[in-house]
Design a protein around this motif. Structure first.
Motif, PDB file in Angstrom:
ATOM      1  N   ALA A 138     -20.741  13.121 -16.140  1.00 25.89           N
ATOM      2  CA  ALA A 138     -21.761  12.124 -15.817  1.00 25.89           C
ATOM      3  C   ALA A 138     -21.423  11.382 -14.524  1.00 25.89           C
ATOM      4  O   ALA A 138     -22.281  11.212 -13.647  1.00 25.89           O
ATOM      5  CB  ALA A 138     -21.908  11.143 -16.970  1.00 25.89           C
ATOM      6  N   ALA A 139     -20.178  10.927 -14.411  1.00 28.10           N
ATOM      7  CA  ALA A 139     -19.793  10.185 -13.213  1.00 28.10           C
ATOM      8  C   ALA A 139     -19.832  11.065 -11.968  1.00 28.10           C
ATOM      9  O   ALA A 139     -20.270  10.635 -10.888  1.00 28.10           O
ATOM     10  CB  ALA A 139     -18.401   9.584 -13.400  1.00 28.10           C
ATOM     11  N   THR A 140     -19.379  12.312 -12.097  1.00 25.40           N
ATOM     12  CA  THR A 140     -19.383  13.222 -10.948  1.00 25.40           C
ATOM     13  C   THR A 140     -20.799  13.535 -10.491  1.00 25.40           C
ATOM     14  O   THR A 140     -21.122  13.462  -9.287  1.00 25.40           O
ATOM     15  CB  THR A 140     -18.649  14.528 -11.298  1.00 25.40           C
ATOM     16  N   THR A 193     -14.985   6.725  -8.328  1.00 24.39           N
ATOM     17  CA  THR A 193     -13.868   6.075  -9.012  1.00 24.39           C
ATOM     18  C   THR A 193     -13.954   6.288 -10.520  1.00 24.39           C
ATOM     19  O   THR A 193     -12.944   6.573 -11.185  1.00 24.39           O
ATOM     20  CB  THR A 193     -13.868   4.571  -8.700  1.00 24.39           C
ATOM     21  N   GLU A 194     -15.161   6.165 -11.076  1.00 24.57           N
ATOM     22  CA  GLU A 194     -15.336   6.414 -12.506  1.00 24.57           C
ATOM     23  C   GLU A 194     -14.977   7.854 -12.856  1.00 24.57           C
ATOM     24  O   GLU A 194     -14.365   8.119 -13.898  1.00 24.57           O
ATOM     25  CB  GLU A 194     -16.782   6.120 -12.912  1.00 24.57           C
ATOM     26  N   ALA A 195     -15.364   8.785 -11.982  1.00 24.59           N
ATOM     27  CA  ALA A 195     -15.053  10.194 -12.234  1.00 24.59           C
ATOM     28  C   ALA A 195     -13.550  10.436 -12.208  1.00 24.59           C
ATOM     29  O   ALA A 195     -13.012  11.185 -13.036  1.00 24.59           O
ATOM     30  CB  ALA A 195     -15.750  11.077 -11.198  1.00 24.59           C
ATOM     31  N   GLU A 196     -12.850   9.803 -11.264  1.00 25.70           N
ATOM     32  CA  GLU A 196     -11.399   9.958 -11.193  1.00 25.70           C
ATOM     33  C   GLU A 196     -10.732   9.389 -12.447  1.00 25.70           C
ATOM     34  O   GLU A 196      -9.781   9.979 -12.981  1.00 25.70           O
ATOM     35  CB  GLU A 196     -10.875   9.269  -9.938  1.00 25.70           C
ATOM     36  N   ASN A 197     -11.224   8.236 -12.900  1.00 30.10           N
ATOM     37  CA  ASN A 197     -10.665   7.649 -14.123  1.00 30.10           C
ATOM     38  C   ASN A 197     -10.933   8.541 -15.335  1.00 30.10           C
ATOM     39  O   ASN A 197     -10.071   8.716 -16.203  1.00 30.10           O
ATOM     40  CB  ASN A 197     -11.259   6.263 -14.350  1.00 30.10           C
ATOM     41  N   ALA A 198     -12.151   9.098 -15.396  1.00 28.13           N
ATOM     42  CA  ALA A 198     -12.493   9.976 -16.523  1.00 28.13           C
ATOM     43  C   ALA A 198     -11.625  11.232 -16.522  1.00 28.13           C
ATOM     44  O   ALA A 198     -11.178  11.690 -17.578  1.00 28.13           O
ATOM     45  CB  ALA A 198     -13.973  10.342 -16.460  1.00 28.13           C
ATOM     46  N   MET A 199     -11.376  11.787 -15.330  1.00 25.58           N
ATOM     47  CA  MET A 199     -10.529  12.968 -15.246  1.00 25.58           C
ATOM     48  C   MET A 199      -9.095  12.628 -15.663  1.00 25.58           C
ATOM     49  O   MET A 199      -8.430  13.420 -16.346  1.00 25.58           O
ATOM     50  CB  MET A 199     -10.539  13.533 -13.827  1.00 25.58           C
ATOM     51  N   ALA A 200      -8.633  11.441 -15.270  1.00 26.66           N
ATOM     52  CA  ALA A 200      -7.285  11.017 -15.672  1.00 26.66           C
ATOM     53  C   ALA A 200      -7.196  10.845 -17.186  1.00 26.66           C
ATOM     54  O   ALA A 200      -6.192  11.206 -17.806  1.00 26.66           O
ATOM     55  CB  ALA A 200      -6.918   9.711 -14.963  1.00 26.66           C
ATOM     56  N   ASN A 201      -8.253  10.291 -17.787  1.00 24.59           N
ATOM     57  CA  ASN A 201      -8.272  10.146 -19.249  1.00 24.59           C
ATOM     58  C   ASN A 201      -8.236  11.506 -19.933  1.00 24.59           C
ATOM     59  O   ASN A 201      -7.547  11.698 -20.948  1.00 24.59           O
ATOM     60  CB  ASN A 201      -9.525   9.384 -19.671  1.00 24.59           C
ATOM     61  N   LEU A 202      -8.974  12.461 -19.370  1.00 30.46           N
ATOM     62  CA  LEU A 202      -8.997  13.809 -19.936  1.00 30.46           C
ATOM     63  C   LEU A 202      -7.618  14.457 -19.847  1.00 30.46           C
ATOM     64  O   LEU A 202      -7.140  15.078 -20.803  1.00 30.46           O
ATOM     65  CB  LEU A 202     -10.037  14.657 -19.195  1.00 30.46           C
ATOM     66  N   ALA A 203      -6.974  14.304 -18.687  1.00 30.72           N
ATOM     67  CA  ALA A 203      -5.645  14.894 -18.502  1.00 30.72           C
ATOM     68  C   ALA A 203      -4.609  14.238 -19.406  1.00 30.72           C
ATOM     69  O   ALA A 203      -3.691  14.900 -19.902  1.00 30.72           O
ATOM     70  CB  ALA A 203      -5.229  14.775 -17.041  1.00 30.72           C
ATOM     71  N   ALA A 204      -4.756  12.930 -19.645  1.00 32.02           N
ATOM     72  CA  ALA A 204      -3.792  12.229 -20.504  1.00 32.02           C
ATOM     73  C   ALA A 204      -3.949  12.640 -21.963  1.00 32.02           C
ATOM     74  O   ALA A 204      -2.963  12.778 -22.693  1.00 32.02           O
ATOM     75  CB  ALA A 204      -3.972  10.718 -20.354  1.00 32.02           C
ATOM     76  N   ALA A 205      -5.194  12.823 -22.391  1.00 33.34           N
ATOM     77  CA  ALA A 205      -5.433  13.196 -23.796  1.00 33.34           C
ATOM     78  C   ALA A 205      -5.074  14.650 -24.072  1.00 33.34           C
ATOM     79  O   ALA A 205      -4.629  14.981 -25.173  1.00 33.34           O
ATOM     80  CB  ALA A 205      -6.896  12.939 -24.165  1.00 33.34           C
TER      81      ALA A 205
END
Length: 412
Positions: A138-140, A193-205
């Protein structure tokens, strides 16, 4: 005809998906299985097997006892005499047959319930993947749309600037278009920025997930979508876990009632007294007398079984609600996406006609700007509805056991 209607109604969101789709489902399944929450549930399976073994064997061990010492006998006729004496014994509590059967049932239920809990945890992990992936999508998509609209506004501002130099327009119009472009660029940066945060959340989980450079749309064929929409709800892992938990509580209650009759302890003792002048072999048996504590434990276990039955009913209702809600969400999202796509098509057509009229002076800039705002709103809404549709389909597929399932699904 019905199948074609379903396909037309529900598949349009994915027919134009790019060839480079999301990571293959086997890789997603592997990453989900390696996630911390699923690994913890898998470790609990090992614990369940160990618990089951303990229940089958039972806490009944052989007890070895022994004593030794010196005996002194003061006899007036023969004087003082000393003897070495000892005794030894073996004893073991014997589990009654009914209790043994109950413990075997508890052992099997412990493993089955933990397997269901593992499946439930894995499904929750898949739902988390869907949420995080579609957040990134969505953010991307929103950032790309905002940047494209900003570029369109900037191009129009450049054209208007040329008209100002020719005396055919006013600078205020150029400023309005430039301001609109700047705001859209700010929105694009915010979404990046939202997309980068979402990708970081995905990578962390899901640290083992091979994350692509950018999240792209689904690529599901007609047969898969039709099968998904026509499928009946499978038995929920949460319901299966609740049912096994109820069965386990009922068996524990039965075991607690049986425990009011204590297990007997049998033993044998060997004694050597007076330096070997006297020896003996004796059999022993002891049975503890059950009291109020055992009765209270049985009542406690019975209450827990009643509560487990209530939780099972709640779980069944919740599973039906979630699945029907997911189906309705998929249908609604598909319908909304279709309407949004039609709205964008109309807004683009109107914008193209107004642009042509504007170039020949037949359309005022205010009308063109209003049309641009409408196009901006409809395209931004289209992005939201597209991602909502993808999220709804993925969620329904997870609940239907039809997305990123392991090859040995159902086997532990």
């Amino acid at each position: 005809m019905r199948r074609l209607f379903l396909f037309a109604a529900y598949l349009f969101a994915f027919v134009s998906a790019p060839a480079n789709a999301m990571p293959p489902e086997p890789l997603i399944a592997k990453a989900v299985d390696a996630s911390p929450m699923v690994m913890a549930a898998k470790a609990d399976l090992d614990r369940a097997h160990a618990t089951a073994k303990r229940l089958r064997v039972g806490e009944y061990e052989v007890v070895v006892s022994g004593t030794g010492g010196r005996r002194t006998v003061d006899d007036p006729a023969f004087g003082e005499s000393e003897y070495t004496e000892w005794n030894a014994g073996l004893s073991r509590t014997v589990r009654l047959p009914a209790k043994r059967r109950a413990d075997k049932d508890l052992a099997s239920l412990e493993v089955e319930k933990t397997e269901a809990a593992y499946e439930n945890t894995r499904k929750d992990a898949l739902l988390e993947f869907v949420a995080l992936w579609t957040d990134w999508r969505a953010a991307t998509e929103a950032s790309l749309t905002a940047r494209r609209l900003a570029n369109d506004a900037q191009q129009l501002a450049i054209a208007e600037e040329k008209a100002v130099k020719l005396g055919a327009s006013r600078q205020i119009y150029v400023n309005q278009l430039s301001a609109e472009s700047a705001l859209l660029l700010l929105e694009a940066d915010r979404k990046v920025t939202e997309a980068e945060n979402a990708m970081a959340n995905l990578a962390a989980a899901f640290p083992d997930l091979v994350i692509p450079a950018s999240p792209v749309a689904l690529e599901w064929d007609e047969a898969r979508i039709i099968a998904l929409m026509e499928a009946e709800a499978p038995e929920s892992a949460a319901v299966r876990e609740a049912r096994l938990s109820r069965d386990q509580m009922e068996t524990k209650a039965r075991r607690a009632r049986l425990d009011q009759l204590a297990d007997p302890t049998f033993g044998v003792q060997f004694a050597n007294e007076f330096g070997g002048n006297e020896t003996s072999v004796m059999a022993t048996v002891s049975i503890p007398l059950g009291g109020r504590a055992r009765r209270a434990a049985a009542a406690e276990a019975g209450s827990q079984a009643v509560a487990a039955s209530a939780r099972l009913r709640a779980s069944e209702l919740d599973a039906v609600r979630r699945y029907e809600q997911a189906k309705r969400a998929a249908k609604t999202a598909s319908k909304n996406f279709n309407n949004a796509e039609d709205a964008v098509r109309q807004a683009r057509s109107a914008m193209d006609r107004l642009k042509k009229g504007y170039t020949i002076g037949a359309v005022a800039l205010g009308d063109l700007t209003a049309a641009r705002r409408t196009l901006t709103l409809t395209e931004q809404a289209l992005v939201e509805y597209r991602i909502t549709a993808e999220r709804a389909y993925l969620t329904l597929a997870v609940l239907n056991d039809g997305f990123a399932e392991p090859a040995n699904h159902g086997q532990f």
